[in-house]
Design a protein around this motif. Structure first.
Motif, PDB file in Angstrom:
ATOM      1  N   PHE A 188       0.828  -1.201   0.000  1.00 16.17           N
ATOM      2  CA  PHE A 188       0.000   0.000   0.000  1.00 16.17           C
ATOM      3  C   PHE A 188       0.865   1.255   0.000  1.00 16.17           C
ATOM      4  N   GLY A 189       1.872   1.278   0.858  1.00 17.91           N
ATOM      5  CA  GLY A 189       2.727   2.459   0.950  1.00 17.91           C
ATOM      6  C   GLY A 189       3.474   2.742  -0.334  1.00 17.91           C
ATOM      7  N   LEU A 190       3.963   1.689  -0.987  1.00 19.73           N
ATOM      8  CA  LEU A 190       4.719   1.885  -2.227  1.00 19.73           C
ATOM      9  C   LEU A 190       3.826   2.347  -3.367  1.00 19.73           C
ATOM     10  N   LEU A 191       2.674   1.687  -3.542  1.00 25.53           N
ATOM     11  CA  LEU A 191       1.814   1.981  -4.691  1.00 25.53           C
ATOM     12  C   LEU A 191       1.010   3.266  -4.523  1.00 25.53           C
ATOM     13  N   VAL A 192       0.581   3.547  -3.316  1.00 24.73           N
ATOM     14  CA  VAL A 192      -0.328   4.673  -3.088  1.00 24.73           C
ATOM     15  C   VAL A 192       0.412   5.937  -2.650  1.00 24.73           C
ATOM     16  N   LEU A 193       1.513   5.780  -1.935  1.00 26.57           N
ATOM     17  CA  LEU A 193       2.186   6.942  -1.374  1.00 26.57           C
ATOM     18  C   LEU A 193       3.528   7.239  -2.051  1.00 26.57           C
ATOM     19  N   LEU A 194       4.469   6.309  -1.965  1.00 35.42           N
ATOM     20  CA  LEU A 194       5.838   6.613  -2.387  1.00 35.42           C
ATOM     21  C   LEU A 194       5.982   6.789  -3.897  1.00 35.42           C
ATOM     22  N   LEU A 195       5.554   5.799  -4.686  1.00 34.36           N
ATOM     23  CA  LEU A 195       5.770   5.875  -6.130  1.00 34.36           C
ATOM     24  C   LEU A 195       5.038   7.046  -6.791  1.00 34.36           C
ATOM     25  N   PHE A 235       4.375   9.939  -5.407  1.00 38.00           N
ATOM     26  CA  PHE A 235       5.147  11.118  -5.025  1.00 38.00           C
ATOM     27  C   PHE A 235       6.430  11.223  -5.842  1.00 38.00           C
ATOM     28  N   LEU A 236       7.128  10.105  -6.015  1.00 36.94           N
ATOM     29  CA  LEU A 236       8.372  10.119  -6.787  1.00 36.94           C
ATOM     30  C   LEU A 236       8.113  10.459  -8.249  1.00 36.94           C
ATOM     31  N   GLY A 237       7.011   9.929  -8.789  1.00 45.92           N
ATOM     32  CA  GLY A 237       6.664  10.263 -10.172  1.00 45.92           C
ATOM     33  C   GLY A 237       6.429  11.751 -10.353  1.00 45.92           C
ATOM     34  N   LEU A 238       5.721  12.359  -9.399  1.00 43.01           N
ATOM     35  CA  LEU A 238       5.470  13.801  -9.454  1.00 43.01           C
ATOM     36  C   LEU A 238       6.774  14.579  -9.305  1.00 43.01           C
ATOM     37  N   ALA A 239       7.649  14.123  -8.402  1.00 41.27           N
ATOM     38  CA  ALA A 239       8.920  14.815  -8.184  1.00 41.27           C
ATOM     39  C   ALA A 239       9.786  14.768  -9.447  1.00 41.27           C
ATOM     40  N   ILE A 240       9.874  13.609 -10.081  1.00 38.04           N
ATOM     41  CA  ILE A 240      10.664  13.486 -11.312  1.00 38.04           C
ATOM     42  C   ILE A 240      10.076  14.361 -12.414  1.00 38.04           C
ATOM     43  N   TYR A 241       8.750  14.375 -12.496  1.00 40.13           N
ATOM     44  CA  TYR A 241       8.061  15.194 -13.503  1.00 40.13           C
ATOM     45  C   TYR A 241       8.403  16.670 -13.341  1.00 40.13           C
ATOM     46  N   GLU A 242       8.579  17.116 -12.111  1.00 41.12           N
ATOM     47  CA  GLU A 242       8.894  18.521 -11.850  1.00 41.12           C
ATOM     48  C   GLU A 242      10.399  18.803 -11.929  1.00 41.12           C
ATOM     49  N   MET A 243      11.219  17.857 -11.490  1.00 39.79           N
ATOM     50  CA  MET A 243      12.652  18.103 -11.375  1.00 39.79           C
ATOM     51  C   MET A 243      13.385  18.075 -12.714  1.00 39.79           C
ATOM     52  N   LEU A 282      18.147  13.130 -10.739  1.00 43.69           N
ATOM     53  CA  LEU A 282      18.692  11.776 -10.759  1.00 43.69           C
ATOM     54  C   LEU A 282      18.441  11.064  -9.431  1.00 43.69           C
ATOM     55  N   ALA A 283      18.550  11.784  -8.330  1.00 44.86           N
ATOM     56  CA  ALA A 283      18.333  11.181  -7.014  1.00 44.86           C
ATOM     57  C   ALA A 283      16.918  10.627  -6.889  1.00 44.86           C
ATOM     58  N   PHE A 284      15.933  11.379  -7.360  1.00 42.90           N
ATOM     59  CA  PHE A 284      14.556  10.894  -7.304  1.00 42.90           C
ATOM     60  C   PHE A 284      14.367   9.676  -8.206  1.00 42.90           C
ATOM     61  N   MET A 285      15.060   9.654  -9.352  1.00 40.52           N
ATOM     62  CA  MET A 285      14.985   8.482 -10.231  1.00 40.52           C
ATOM     63  C   MET A 285      15.570   7.249  -9.554  1.00 40.52           C
ATOM     64  N   LEU A 286      16.688   7.427  -8.852  1.00 42.34           N
ATOM     65  CA  LEU A 286      17.310   6.305  -8.155  1.00 42.34           C
ATOM     66  C   LEU A 286      16.421   5.798  -7.022  1.00 42.34           C
ATOM     67  N   ILE A 287      15.776   6.726  -6.308  1.00 38.88           N
ATOM     68  CA  ILE A 287      14.852   6.305  -5.249  1.00 38.88           C
ATOM     69  C   ILE A 287      13.676   5.544  -5.854  1.00 38.88           C
ATOM     70  N   ALA A 288      13.212   5.988  -7.029  1.00 34.57           N
ATOM     71  CA  ALA A 288      12.124   5.281  -7.706  1.00 34.57           C
ATOM     72  C   ALA A 288      12.560   3.865  -8.075  1.00 34.57           C
ATOM     73  N   MET A 289      13.807   3.713  -8.529  1.00 36.69           N
ATOM     74  CA  MET A 289      14.328   2.375  -8.829  1.00 36.69           C
ATOM     75  C   MET A 289      14.358   1.517  -7.570  1.00 36.69           C
ATOM     76  N   ALA A 290      14.793   2.102  -6.453  1.00 43.49           N
ATOM     77  CA  ALA A 290      14.814   1.360  -5.193  1.00 43.49           C
ATOM     78  C   ALA A 290      13.407   0.964  -4.764  1.00 43.49           C
ATOM     79  N   ALA A 291      12.431   1.858  -4.999  1.00 45.30           N
ATOM     80  CA  ALA A 291      11.046   1.557  -4.651  1.00 45.30           C
ATOM     81  C   ALA A 291      10.501   0.426  -5.516  1.00 45.30           C
ATOM     82  N   VAL A 292      10.844   0.425  -6.812  1.00 43.71           N
ATOM     83  CA  VAL A 292      10.410  -0.657  -7.703  1.00 43.71           C
ATOM     84  C   VAL A 292      11.029  -1.982  -7.267  1.00 43.71           C
TER      85      VAL A 292
END
Length: 212
Positions: free
Chosen positions: A123-130, A132-140, A172-182
């Motif tokens: 739940f945390g990964l699909l609903v919260l973390l990923l 948020f990371l997608g939005l952050a990458i989209y903006e960064m 890049l940092a947000f992309m790496l965190i997204a990889m870790a989340a996946v």
């Protein structure tokens, strides 16, 4: 705080007498081939980024000696200090997720069964973390590209040019965190649904027994 002694890899409610260990208790998730590869890559990046702190320390020592021993300060050097410190911190964040060593202050989570912990993680990964990371990458990403296009430099005289580099590191940092989340999501789905197929990883204790 003491949790009753019911410990096993399948039951996280083991005996944990140290409160700090209780707060940093790791959820034992299975490993998949893809998550293992991603974790290896992010671990290498995280350990490489840790050398940034050695560089920062060198900059600080050089700046202090130059300022107080020779009376020469440097805006460029001061900006390099916080640029390298920021890059080292940003590029190391994904590693903390890989090793599950980020701070967890959730006494309820540690009392759940392993599968319940898996559902909480899902739940945390699909609903919260990923999201948020997608939005952050989209903006960064546009943020860094715009800095590059306009040739953004430091506002301080004799400061750093190419400010886009640090902003690109942020993206890049947000992309790496997204990889870790996946990677962690793959481990959770392997636990809950058996997909992808988990692989058996020899534990450190087993390796020591084999050597002995």
């Amino acid at each position: 705080m003491t949790v009753s002694d019911q410990g096993s890899p399948q039951n996280p409610r083991a005996s944990i007498d140290d409160p700090d260990e209780f707060l940093h208790h790791h959820t034992e998730l299975p490993t998949t081939r893809l998550s293992q590869w991603i974790d290896g890559l992010l671990t290498a990046i995280g350990k490489g980024a840790s050398w940034a702190w050695v560089i920062v320390t060198g900059f600080i020592i050089y700046a202090v000696v130059g300022r107080y021993a020779f009376g020469h300060g440097s805006v460029l050097l001061e900006e390099l200090e916080w640029h390298f410190a920021g890059a080292g911190w940003l590029l190391g964040m994904a590693y903390t997720l890989v090793v599950d060593d980020h701070v967890r202050v959730d006494v309820l989570h540690e009392r759940f069964s392993l599968r319940t912990q898996g559902w909480v993680e899902l739940f945390g990964l699909l609903v919260l973390l990923l999201p948020f990371l997608g939005l952050a990458i989209y903006e960064m990403v546009p943020y860094a590209i715009n800095a590059y296009n306009v040739g953004e430099t430091s506002q301080a005289p004799a400061g750093l040019s190419n400010r886009w580099v640090l902003k690109a590191v942020l993206a890049l940092a947000f992309m790496l965190i997204a990889m870790a989340a996946v990677s962690r999501l793959l481990k959770v789905t392997a636990l809950l649904f058996g997909l992808p197929r988990p692989i058996r990883v020899q534990s450190d204790n087993a390796k020591k027994e084999d050597v002995s």
